[in-house]
Design an enzyme around this catalytic site. Structure first.
Site, PDB file in Angstrom:
ATOM      1  N   TYR A 197       0.810  -1.222   0.000  1.00 36.69           N
ATOM      2  CA  TYR A 197       0.000   0.000   0.000  1.00 36.69           C
ATOM      3  C   TYR A 197       0.851   1.283   0.000  1.00 36.69           C
ATOM      4  O   TYR A 197       1.794   1.406   0.791  1.00 36.69           O
ATOM      5  CB  TYR A 197      -0.972   0.047   1.199  1.00 36.69           C
ATOM      6  N   HIS A 226       4.092  18.043   6.617  1.00 38.94           N
ATOM      7  CA  HIS A 226       2.955  17.407   5.938  1.00 38.94           C
ATOM      8  C   HIS A 226       2.016  18.517   5.477  1.00 38.94           C
ATOM      9  O   HIS A 226       0.929  18.705   6.019  1.00 38.94           O
ATOM     10  CB  HIS A 226       2.256  16.466   6.935  1.00 38.94           C
ATOM     11  N   SER A 248      -4.059  13.446   7.452  1.00 41.16           N
ATOM     12  CA  SER A 248      -4.429  12.671   6.270  1.00 41.16           C
ATOM     13  C   SER A 248      -5.940  12.701   6.054  1.00 41.16           C
ATOM     14  O   SER A 248      -6.710  12.608   7.006  1.00 41.16           O
ATOM     15  CB  SER A 248      -3.969  11.227   6.441  1.00 41.16           C
ATOM     16  N   CYS A 250      -7.881  15.114   5.257  1.00 43.36           N
ATOM     17  CA  CYS A 250      -8.580  16.271   5.819  1.00 43.36           C
ATOM     18  C   CYS A 250      -8.589  17.465   4.874  1.00 43.36           C
ATOM     19  O   CYS A 250      -8.915  18.579   5.279  1.00 43.36           O
ATOM     20  CB  CYS A 250      -7.974  16.664   7.157  1.00 43.36           C
ATOM     21  N   ASP A 277       0.860  17.665  -0.560  1.00 47.74           N
ATOM     22  CA  ASP A 277       1.021  16.766   0.590  1.00 47.74           C
ATOM     23  C   ASP A 277       2.258  17.052   1.444  1.00 47.74           C
ATOM     24  O   ASP A 277       2.205  16.905   2.651  1.00 47.74           O
ATOM     25  CB  ASP A 277       1.075  15.315   0.100  1.00 47.74           C
ATOM     26  N   ARG A 375      -7.284   5.418  -3.967  1.00 44.38           N
ATOM     27  CA  ARG A 375      -6.434   6.554  -4.354  1.00 44.38           C
ATOM     28  C   ARG A 375      -6.178   6.599  -5.846  1.00 44.38           C
ATOM     29  O   ARG A 375      -6.282   5.596  -6.545  1.00 44.38           O
ATOM     30  CB  ARG A 375      -5.074   6.419  -3.640  1.00 44.38           C
TER      31      ARG A 375
HETATM   32  P1  GTP Z   1      -4.124  12.717   2.259  1.00 42.07           P
HETATM   33  O1  GTP Z   1      -3.818  12.468   0.821  1.00 42.07           O
HETATM   34  O2  GTP Z   1      -4.533  11.494   2.985  1.00 42.07           O
HETATM   35  O3  GTP Z   1      -3.007  13.412   2.973  1.00 42.07           O
HETATM   36  O4  GTP Z   1      -5.457  13.621   2.303  1.00 42.07           O
HETATM   37  P2  GTP Z   1      -5.698  15.176   2.021  1.00 42.07           P
HETATM   38  O5  GTP Z   1      -5.401  15.956   3.257  1.00 42.07           O
HETATM   39  O6  GTP Z   1      -5.028  15.590   0.775  1.00 42.07           O
HETATM   40  O7  GTP Z   1      -7.298  15.226   1.831  1.00 42.07           O
HETATM   41  P3  GTP Z   1      -8.178  15.405   0.516  1.00 42.07           P
HETATM   42  O8  GTP Z   1      -8.066  16.766  -0.067  1.00 42.07           O
HETATM   43  O9  GTP Z   1      -7.922  14.284  -0.394  1.00 42.07           O
HETATM   44  O10 GTP Z   1      -9.637  15.271   1.126  1.00 42.07           O
HETATM   45  C1  GTP Z   1     -10.021  14.140   1.867  1.00 42.07           C
HETATM   46  C2  GTP Z   1     -11.526  14.063   1.954  1.00 42.07           C
HETATM   47  O11 GTP Z   1     -12.044  15.241   2.562  1.00 42.07           O
HETATM   48  C3  GTP Z   1     -12.200  13.926   0.602  1.00 42.07           C
HETATM   49  O12 GTP Z   1     -13.249  12.996   0.681  1.00 42.07           O
HETATM   50  C4  GTP Z   1     -12.718  15.305   0.335  1.00 42.07           C
HETATM   51  O13 GTP Z   1     -13.844  15.303  -0.499  1.00 42.07           O
HETATM   52  C5  GTP Z   1     -13.027  15.835   1.733  1.00 42.07           C
HETATM   53  N1  GTP Z   1     -12.883  17.307   1.795  1.00 42.07           N
HETATM   54  C6  GTP Z   1     -11.828  18.030   1.340  1.00 42.07           C
HETATM   55  N2  GTP Z   1     -12.019  19.368   1.517  1.00 42.07           N
HETATM   56  C7  GTP Z   1     -13.217  19.487   2.126  1.00 42.07           C
HETATM   57  C8  GTP Z   1     -13.983  20.625   2.565  1.00 42.07           C
HETATM   58  O14 GTP Z   1     -13.596  21.785   2.445  1.00 42.07           O
HETATM   59  N3  GTP Z   1     -15.180  20.348   3.155  1.00 42.07           N
HETATM   60  C9  GTP Z   1     -15.651  19.076   3.296  1.00 42.07           C
HETATM   61  N4  GTP Z   1     -16.830  18.912   3.882  1.00 42.07           N
HETATM   62  N5  GTP Z   1     -14.959  17.987   2.891  1.00 42.07           N
HETATM   63  C10 GTP Z   1     -13.766  18.181   2.302  1.00 42.07           C
HETATM   64  C1  SPV Z   2      -1.575  10.213   3.910  1.00 46.95           C
HETATM   65  O1  SPV Z   2      -2.101   9.254   4.491  1.00 46.95           O
HETATM   66  O2  SPV Z   2      -1.248  11.261   4.498  1.00 46.95           O
HETATM   67  C2  SPV Z   2      -1.338  10.142   2.452  1.00 46.95           C
HETATM   68  C3  SPV Z   2      -1.434   8.838   1.821  1.00 46.95           C
HETATM   69  O3  SPV Z   2      -0.992  11.126   1.836  1.00 46.95           O
HETATM   70  S1  SPV Z   2      -0.051   7.881   2.156  1.00 46.95           S
HETATM   71  O4  SPV Z   2       0.903   8.020   1.068  1.00 46.95           O
HETATM   72  O5  SPV Z   2      -0.520   6.498   2.237  1.00 46.95           O
HETATM   73  O6  SPV Z   2       0.576   8.271   3.394  1.00 46.95           O
HETATM   74 MN    MN Z   3      -0.964  12.990   3.129  1.00 45.61          MN
END
Ligand code: GTP
Ligand code: SPV
Ligand code: MN
Length: 591
Positions: A197, A226, A248, A250, A277, A375
């Site tokens: 993964y 991060h 993550s 969020c 990220d 992903r």
């Molecule tokens: P990692 O890749 O794990 O680090 O995640 P990330 O922090 O890049 O989060 P990402 O932008 O992929 O969003 C994660 C989830 O949160 C998704 O299902 C989005 O649709 C949801 N999301 C992102 N921004 C918002 C927002 O402003 N409001 C709400 N309600 N949901 C959101």
């Molecule tokens: C996270 O979990 O913060 C990610 C996905 O961006 S991973 O590469 O699995 O850590």
């Molecule tokens: Mn991340």
């Protein structure tokens, strides 16, 4: 292939342990990608997607118990336990090499070991670091090819004595009971075994660019965070860069690729993406902090991504993309929950089983088509909002940091810290409700200081000290803010519309940095005064803004208990300044 004797002897040593049938050096060429894909199609490791609708895209499924980072199997291996602190799992290097070695032993028999030289950051940039990942997974090679600068140019830059992080990955049985993700910061090495993964196996990502890099940064006077990096151009044409840490899943990817709401676009606001990220950040002679995105691709969460919520991500993932653990449709395209359009009538779910919408398991729970942590891996260069200067080896100057998590209550939509030290406290006390990106109980609030809880390669107390020291070197430090897009109402619905509308908050932040936005002082920090957030073209229920900006003393008193518990855990390595901030905050509420 090379003439780097340390590299050669390390590869030999790893080959003696893992016993691959072949060793193949990766050059990063297009021809190599095609060859590896063909090989993986033949074994079923990858599935080719619809060439017309999703050109250059492939599909992959991981093992059912291998769908997220396994933090309980992730260790920092240093000679002294006290150097990793209570928030990390620790193992001695000796035990680490022995235990993982036993799983690695002979595990590549009948398989090929690929040598993947890579650079985090543009080759030749003062920020950049090299790594070499040895892996028996084609999926990993193809992902690293998108996520990093990989292949021959890196080998050339390494020369015959270049420094690199030694990254060894083996799938072994992909058994969660025989899985270890080990960082050896003192040896500049990473061993990952038993997983397939993302974050566990793309060793340039979390393992090198955060755990190892944070350790290096402390010694070398910089920070590895991060964080997303986004640029916002104001109506006068001035570009300001903001870096934001969110745990993550969020919202980093979404915020980094934000599409301005019409009303703000009409006023001349523009958004560009630098990274989604990870940020590597250094002080420069001008007294400011400068940042690069060390990666070249996005490993983004699929569920929730659609043309409405994240137009730029959707545009990015229409070609040359690897899809992992999403739903496979009969026409060889893909789908996920809260993706585009109505759910398909049928398909194969992320486990490879026949799927129809509304299907339930024995306990009556809906079976999702895509894994909640499914992903996409896509090249950053394909993103319509990618900044023209995103690969600038000098990086971009950071004017503001934002910290944010998922908080149904407590944290207002946005507030600004009083100064650098208070800002470090705001980051240090960041907490969020747990998501599907890591194993554990979803929804439970956990402290995730600066969104680095699973990624800081050394003692969290020392990490806060490092931030405080860094601030003292800056004549023009970034302003520090906290945001929360996730406040809910009595019915559990999000009050703030989020996504593109978040620009309204960034716009307030921008104007705060320039000294021109209204704010009122609260015990937690400066909160936008009534009307200070531009809500042109946005219809919110009455009182919504008041609710979003409300600071409840009772909620904060409860929060302070949790903060105290967390701070106590860090013992005497927690800088005194953090306790000072804690007491000052308590005091401001008592007044
Ligand atoms: P990692 O890749 O794990 O680090 O995640 P990330 O922090 O890049 O989060 P990402 O932008 O992929 O969003 C994660 C989830 O949160 C998704 O299902 C989005 O649709 C949801 N999301 C992102 N921004 C918002 C927002 O402003 N409001 C709400 N309600 N949901 C959101
Ligand atoms: C996270 O979990 O913060 C990610 C996905 O961006 S991973 O590469 O699995 O850590
Ligand atoms: Mn991340």
């Amino acid at each position: 292939m090379g003439n780097h004797s340390l590299l050669e002897s390390w590869i030999e040593e790893c080959a003696r342990l893992c016993r691959p049938d072949d060793i193949v050096w990766c050059d990063g060429s297009e021809e190599e990608r095609e060859r590896l894909e063909e090989e993986a199609f033949a074994t079923g490791e990858l599935i080719r997607l619809n060439e017309e609708k999703l050109p250059g895209c492939v599909y992959h499924r991981t093992a059912v118990d291998d769908v997220a980072r396994t933090e309980h199997l992730t260790f920092i291996c240093t000679s002294r336990k006290e150097d990793v602190g209570p928030t990390n799992n620790w193992m001695s290097p000796k035990e680490g090499y022995e235990r993982a070695g036993a799983i690695f032993r002979d595990s590549m028999k009948g398989r090929t070991m690929y040598v993947v030289p890579f650079s985090m950051g543009p080759i030749g940039s003062p920020f950049s670091k090299f790594g070499v990942e040895l892996t028996d997974s084609i999926y990993v090679v193809l992902n690293m090819r998108i996520m990093t600068r990989m292949g021959k140019p890196v080998l050339d830059a390494l020369g015959d004595d270049g420094v690199f992080t030694k990254c060894l990955h083996g799938q072994a049985e992909r058994d969660i009971n025989r899985r270890l993700i080990l960082q050896f910061p003192e040896d500049n090495a990473i061993w990952s075994v038993g997983s397939g993964y993302g974050g566990n196996v793309l060793l340039g990502k979390k393992c090198l660019s955060l755990r190892i890099a944070s350790y290096m940064g402390r010694r070398e006077g910089w920070i590895a965070e991060h964080m997303l990096i986004v640029g916002i151009q104001d109506p006068q044409g001035k570009m300001t860069y903001i870096a934001g840490a969110f745990p993550s899943a969020c919202g980093k990817t979404n915020l980094a690729m934000l599409v301005p709401p019409d009303a703000l676009r009409a006023k001349g606001l523009k958004v560009v993406t630098i990274g989604d990220d990870i940020a590597w950040i250094r002080p420069k002679e001008d007294g400011r902090l400068w940042a690069i995105n060390p990666e070249t691709g996005f490993f983004g969460v699929a569920p929730g991504t659609n043309w409405k919520t994240n137009h730029n991500a959707m545009a990015t993932i229409q070609r040359n993309t690897i899809y992992t653990n999403v739903l496979l449709k009969p026409d060889m395209t893909v789908w996920w929950e809260d993706g585009d359009g109505t759910p398909p009538a049928e398909g194969l779910d992320w486990e490879g089983n026949y799927w129809r919408p509304g299907m339930t398991d024995e306990e009556g729970r809906i079976i999702p088509g895509a894994n909640p942590n499914s992903r996409f891996t896509a090249p950053a260069s394909q993103c319509p909002s990618i900044a023209p200067n995103w690969e600038d080896p000098e990086g971009v100057p950071i004017s503001a940091f934002i910290f944010g998590g998922r908080r149904a209550h407590l944290a207002p939509l946005v507030y600004q810290s009083f100064n650098w030290q208070h800002g470090v406290f705001v980051g240090a006390t960041l907490a969020s409700e747990r998501t599907a990106a890591q194993y554990g109980t979803i929804g439970e609030v956990r402290r995730d200081p600066m969104a680095m809880l699973p990624f800081c390669g050394y003692h969290m107390g020392d990490y806060f000290s490092h931030w405080l020291e860094l601030g003292r070197k800056l004549t023009d430090p970034p302003k520090i803010f906290h945001v929360n897009w996730f406040r809910t109402d009595e019915n559990g619905q999000f009050v703030w519309p989020g996504f593109g509308e978040n620009l309204r908050v960034l716009d307030w932040i921008l104007r705060r940095c320039q000294g021109g936005a209204g704010a009122r002082e609260t015990p937690t920090g400066y909160v936008p005064s009534a009307g200070a957030i531009d809500t042109d073209g946005l219809s919110l229920p009455s009182q919504a803004m008041e609710k979003l900006l409300n600071v409840s003393a009772a909620d904060w008193m409860e929060e302070l208990e949790a903060v105290e518990e967390f701070f106590s855990l860090l013992g005497d390595r927690l800088p005194e300044a953090m306790w000072d901030e804690y007491h000052a905050l308590r005091h401001r509420f008592d007044r």
